[in-house]
Design a protein around this motif. Structure first.
Motif, mmCIF file in Angstrom:
data_model
loop_
_atom_site.group_PDB
_atom_site.id
_atom_site.type_symbol
_atom_site.label_atom_id
_atom_site.label_comp_id
_atom_site.label_asym_id
_atom_site.label_seq_id
_atom_site.Cartn_x
_atom_site.Cartn_y
_atom_site.Cartn_z
ATOM 1 N N ALA A 129 0.852 -1.184 0.000
ATOM 2 C CA ALA A 129 0.000 0.000 0.000
ATOM 3 C C ALA A 129 0.892 1.240 0.000
ATOM 4 O O ALA A 129 2.122 1.154 0.144
ATOM 5 N N GLU A 130 0.264 2.411 -0.151
ATOM 6 C CA GLU A 130 1.032 3.648 -0.057
ATOM 7 C C GLU A 130 1.428 3.885 1.397
ATOM 8 O O GLU A 130 0.709 3.502 2.304
ATOM 9 N N PRO A 131 2.564 4.513 1.672
ATOM 10 C CA PRO A 131 3.508 5.054 0.686
ATOM 11 C C PRO A 131 4.563 4.050 0.215
ATOM 12 O O PRO A 131 5.397 4.391 -0.620
ATOM 13 N N VAL A 189 6.729 -5.468 -11.888
ATOM 14 C CA VAL A 189 5.343 -5.816 -11.581
ATOM 15 C C VAL A 189 5.245 -5.987 -10.063
ATOM 16 O O VAL A 189 5.627 -7.019 -9.511
ATOM 17 N N ILE A 190 4.753 -4.968 -9.404
ATOM 18 C CA ILE A 190 4.640 -4.972 -7.949
ATOM 19 C C ILE A 190 3.160 -4.924 -7.575
ATOM 20 O O ILE A 190 2.478 -3.956 -7.910
ATOM 21 N N PRO A 191 2.633 -5.948 -6.920
ATOM 22 C CA PRO A 191 1.222 -5.928 -6.520
ATOM 23 C C PRO A 191 0.938 -4.731 -5.606
ATOM 24 O O PRO A 191 1.704 -4.450 -4.683
ATOM 25 N N ARG A 192 -0.161 -4.066 -5.889
ATOM 26 C CA ARG A 192 -0.512 -2.854 -5.132
ATOM 27 C C ARG A 192 -1.757 -3.097 -4.295
ATOM 28 O O ARG A 192 -2.764 -3.615 -4.792
ATOM 29 N N ALA A 193 -1.696 -2.724 -3.034
ATOM 30 C CA ALA A 193 -2.833 -2.876 -2.119
ATOM 31 C C ALA A 193 -3.566 -1.547 -1.990
ATOM 32 O O ALA A 193 -2.955 -0.482 -2.034
ATOM 33 N N SER A 194 -4.881 -1.626 -1.826
ATOM 34 C CA SER A 194 -5.694 -0.417 -1.708
ATOM 35 C C SER A 194 -5.778 0.093 -0.279
ATOM 36 O O SER A 194 -6.280 1.182 -0.032
ATOM 37 N N HIS A 195 -5.287 -0.711 0.678
ATOM 38 C CA HIS A 195 -5.369 -0.311 2.076
ATOM 39 C C HIS A 195 -4.166 -0.849 2.827
ATOM 40 O O HIS A 195 -3.445 -1.736 2.333
#
Length: 358
Positions: free
Chosen positions: A213-215, A289-295
């Protein structure tokens, strides 16, 4: 005693999904390797240990599966080596798990070990290591110690924690014995993402940390662009990264329009030249290719110890009330401003109100 798994638990990916290997392949300095692992750290681990410390004294020990550091299948010769390091670090025993005899093999690396060379210098195996094997194992230990050092920093530990390396199924009771954590009041718990362990006593399940997730996501992309830019990668490293299983592959080749959709015209032209393509076919380029989380990662479970349940409930209530007060406070402030500005006094002294509430 808090036993912490590394891969997919305290850190994103399985041994950083080969990104740590890529840093070593490209001869990047050790401080950058530690910076990579710092980006990949799971913040939920920090939160759980902080909650636990509010009511209990804790001892932190890493407990990780690294079979190659005990039984090494050499890629340089058709041979599997039973590795022996400092004899005082080795623990072997047969334990009974679910009515079955299970051999336990653990390497306990003390916290005062500073470098991979410190470990390699204790090698006492029957079969001598080739220089290439020694270098390969050195890289493995270097990544492990980098993760250990980041864990020490993130958890605010005065000293580096002990690392338990196993090549067999994990056992909480046996691990506790290996570090001398025994006695009437001794308690030990393992946090691990391995579902096969979740039905075992004193194992606390952790959701796999397989997306950022961010950041952290943006930080990793920026880090890779600066220190492991795809056009700069050695061709052998590219083949190595692309040969990883699909679930953990971090580098792929994109063709055609998709390869140039996010490129500037200059970058697109450079990519075409590098790949030998033409402006008509769009060429190809390598991308991470890096999996991105929304939370953010979900909260870890805590053991059933006195005070912890009330603590979590209290913290949750406090956070809820804080959000409510902030929301109500902003709404009240807006109402006061409207009433104040509509009056003749408010219109005359608007600057004073602004200064007082800033």
């Amino acid at each position: 005693l808090c036993l912490l798994d590394l891969d997919m638990t305290c850190f994103w990916g399985n041994d950083a999904n080969d990104l740590g290997c890529a840093m070593q392949w490209m001869a990047r300095p050790r401080h950058l390797l530690r910076q990579l692992y710092s980006i990949l750290w799971n913040p939920a681990a920090s939160a759980a240990i902080a909650d636990l410390r509010t009511t209990h004294n804790t001892e932190i020990v890493i407990y990780t599966m690294r079979g190659a550091l005990l039984n090494y299948r050499s890629p340089f010769r058709r041979l599997t080596l039973s590795l022996q390091w400092d004899p005082s670090w080795h623990y072997e025993q047969v334990t009974i798990v679910n009515n079955e005899a299970v051999p336990q093999q653990v390497l306990s690396i003390p916290g005062d070990v500073k470098t991979a060379a410190d470990i390699l210098d204790t090698y006492s195996g029957v079969e001598d290591l080739l220089e290439r094997e020694r270098a390969d194992l050195g890289f493995c230990f270097e990544r492990l110690l980098a993760a250990r050092d980041v864990l020490q920093e993130k958890l605010g530990l005065r000293e580096a924690p002990r690392v338990l390396v196993t090549s067999t199924v994990k056992d909480v009771v046996y691990a506790a014995r290996c570090v001398g954590h025994v006695g009437g009041n001794a308690r030990a718990f393992l946090w691990d993402d391995n579902e096969k362990l979740w039905n075992r006593r004193n194992v606390l399940p952790v959701d796999k940390y397989d997306a950022l997730a961010e950041p952290a996501y943006t930080e990793l992309q920026s880090f890779l662009s600066e220190h492991l830019a795809p056009p700069d990668l050695d061709s052998g490293l590219v083949r190595f990264l692309q040969g990883a299983p699909a679930a953990t592959r971090v580098l792929e080749e994109v063709w055609g329009a998709a390869a140039s959709a996010t490129d500037t015209p200059k970058a697109r032209e450079d990519n075409l030249k590098n790949e030998g393509g033409s402006p008509d076919d769009g060429g190809s380029r390598l991308q991470y290719v890096i999996p991105r989380a929304s939370h953010i990662p979900p909260q870890w479970s805590l053991p059933s110890l006195p005070g912890l349940k009330d603590l979590r409930s209290g913290l949750l209530s406090l956070r809820t009330w804080s959000k409510t007060l902030l929301r109500v406070g902003s709404e009240v402030d807006a109402i006061v401003r409207r009433v104040y500005s509509s009056s003749s006094f408010g219109a005359k002294h608007d600057v004073a109100l602004t200064d007082a509430t800033a």
